[in-house]
Design an enzyme around this catalytic site. Structure first.
Site, PDB file in Angstrom:
ATOM      1  N   TYR A  83       5.374 -17.723 -36.487  1.00  0.00           N
ATOM      2  CA  TYR A  83       6.429 -18.696 -36.771  1.00  0.00           C
ATOM      3  C   TYR A  83       7.659 -18.344 -35.954  1.00  0.00           C
ATOM      4  O   TYR A  83       7.812 -17.214 -35.460  1.00  0.00           O
ATOM      5  CB  TYR A  83       6.773 -18.728 -38.273  1.00  0.00           C
ATOM      6  CG  TYR A  83       7.472 -17.500 -38.785  1.00  0.00           C
ATOM      7  CD1 TYR A  83       8.864 -17.433 -38.841  1.00  0.00           C
ATOM      8  CD2 TYR A  83       6.750 -16.393 -39.223  1.00  0.00           C
ATOM      9  CE1 TYR A  83       9.515 -16.309 -39.310  1.00  0.00           C
ATOM     10  CE2 TYR A  83       7.391 -15.269 -39.704  1.00  0.00           C
ATOM     11  CZ  TYR A  83       8.766 -15.228 -39.740  1.00  0.00           C
ATOM     12  OH  TYR A  83       9.411 -14.101 -40.206  1.00  0.00           O
ATOM     13  N   CYS A  84       8.540 -19.330 -35.805  1.00  0.00           N
ATOM     14  CA  CYS A  84       9.836 -19.132 -35.167  1.00  0.00           C
ATOM     15  C   CYS A  84      10.880 -19.781 -36.074  1.00  0.00           C
ATOM     16  O   CYS A  84      10.699 -19.793 -37.290  1.00  0.00           O
ATOM     17  CB  CYS A  84       9.851 -19.696 -33.749  1.00  0.00           C
ATOM     18  SG  CYS A  84       9.586 -21.480 -33.645  1.00  0.00           S
ATOM     19  N   GLN A  85      11.916 -20.338 -35.501  1.00  0.00           N
ATOM     20  CA  GLN A  85      12.936 -20.969 -36.328  1.00  0.00           C
ATOM     21  C   GLN A  85      12.552 -22.393 -36.719  1.00  0.00           C
ATOM     22  O   GLN A  85      12.715 -22.791 -37.855  1.00  0.00           O
ATOM     23  CB  GLN A  85      14.291 -20.976 -35.609  1.00  0.00           C
ATOM     24  CG  GLN A  85      15.450 -21.468 -36.443  1.00  0.00           C
ATOM     25  CD  GLN A  85      15.759 -20.564 -37.630  1.00  0.00           C
ATOM     26  OE1 GLN A  85      15.517 -19.356 -37.607  1.00  0.00           O
ATOM     27  NE2 GLN A  85      16.297 -21.144 -38.691  1.00  0.00           N
TER      28      GLN A  85
ATOM     29  N   GLY B 138       9.702 -24.267 -34.651  1.00  0.00           N
ATOM     30  CA  GLY B 138       8.420 -24.704 -34.121  1.00  0.00           C
ATOM     31  C   GLY B 138       8.233 -24.669 -32.620  1.00  0.00           C
ATOM     32  O   GLY B 138       7.115 -24.621 -32.142  1.00  0.00           O
TER      33      GLY B 138
ATOM     34  N   TYR C  42      11.117 -20.630 -39.877  1.00  0.00           N
ATOM     35  CA  TYR C  42      11.903 -19.886 -40.845  1.00  0.00           C
ATOM     36  C   TYR C  42      13.038 -20.725 -41.420  1.00  0.00           C
ATOM     37  O   TYR C  42      13.403 -20.563 -42.581  1.00  0.00           O
ATOM     38  CB  TYR C  42      12.453 -18.591 -40.241  1.00  0.00           C
ATOM     39  CG  TYR C  42      13.132 -17.732 -41.267  1.00  0.00           C
ATOM     40  CD1 TYR C  42      12.382 -17.074 -42.235  1.00  0.00           C
ATOM     41  CD2 TYR C  42      14.510 -17.604 -41.314  1.00  0.00           C
ATOM     42  CE1 TYR C  42      12.992 -16.306 -43.220  1.00  0.00           C
ATOM     43  CE2 TYR C  42      15.123 -16.840 -42.281  1.00  0.00           C
ATOM     44  CZ  TYR C  42      14.363 -16.192 -43.232  1.00  0.00           C
ATOM     45  OH  TYR C  42      14.969 -15.440 -44.213  1.00  0.00           O
TER      46      TYR C  42
END
Length: 125
Positions: A89-91, A93, A118
């Site tokens: 995951y990132c912030q 996508g 996130y």
């Protein structure tokens, strides 16, 4: 004669089939699915954001491998087991999509992308 043609066709199909390796697909995962996996399994969970973002908050159990640091990403990804599922995951996508493609190219077989990121995880908690 038919038998010989059939044998040739089967041989060609077999040869071409052997050379074709299925490329792993990146599987999208929802928050509820990720919660279940994290609760019941020992998973490789990777936060691909910058270290500064990770330090401000991350999903419990995640390791940080920054996708924006190409050399660091490859080194960090090399420490993972390619045969086990990896959840990323990132912030929001975009970076996790980029990381998914890199992991595919590196030979990972099961990649799950929590593309809501996130930001969504934090808002809902």
């Amino acid at each position: 004669m038919r038998f010989q043609i059939l044998l040739v066709v089967l041989a060609l199909l077999f040869c071409f089939g052997c050379d074709q390796k299925a490329s792993p697909e990146v599987i999208p995962v929802t928050k509820s699915e990720l919660l279940v996996v994290l609760e019941h399994e020992d998973v490789q969970l990777v936060d691909v954001r910058r270290p500064e973002e990770y330090d401000l908050g991350h999903i419990s159990g995640a390791i940080n491998i920054n996708i924006l640091d190409s050399e660091g990403f490859e080194k960090g990804a090399a420490s993972l087991d390619k045969q086990k599922p990896v959840y990323i995951y990132c912030q929001a996508g975009k970076r996790s999509k980029k990381a998914s493609e890199k992991l595919k190219a590196m030979g990972f077989t099961a990649i799950y992308d929590y593309s809501d990121g996130y930001g969504s995880w934090e808002q809902e908690n």
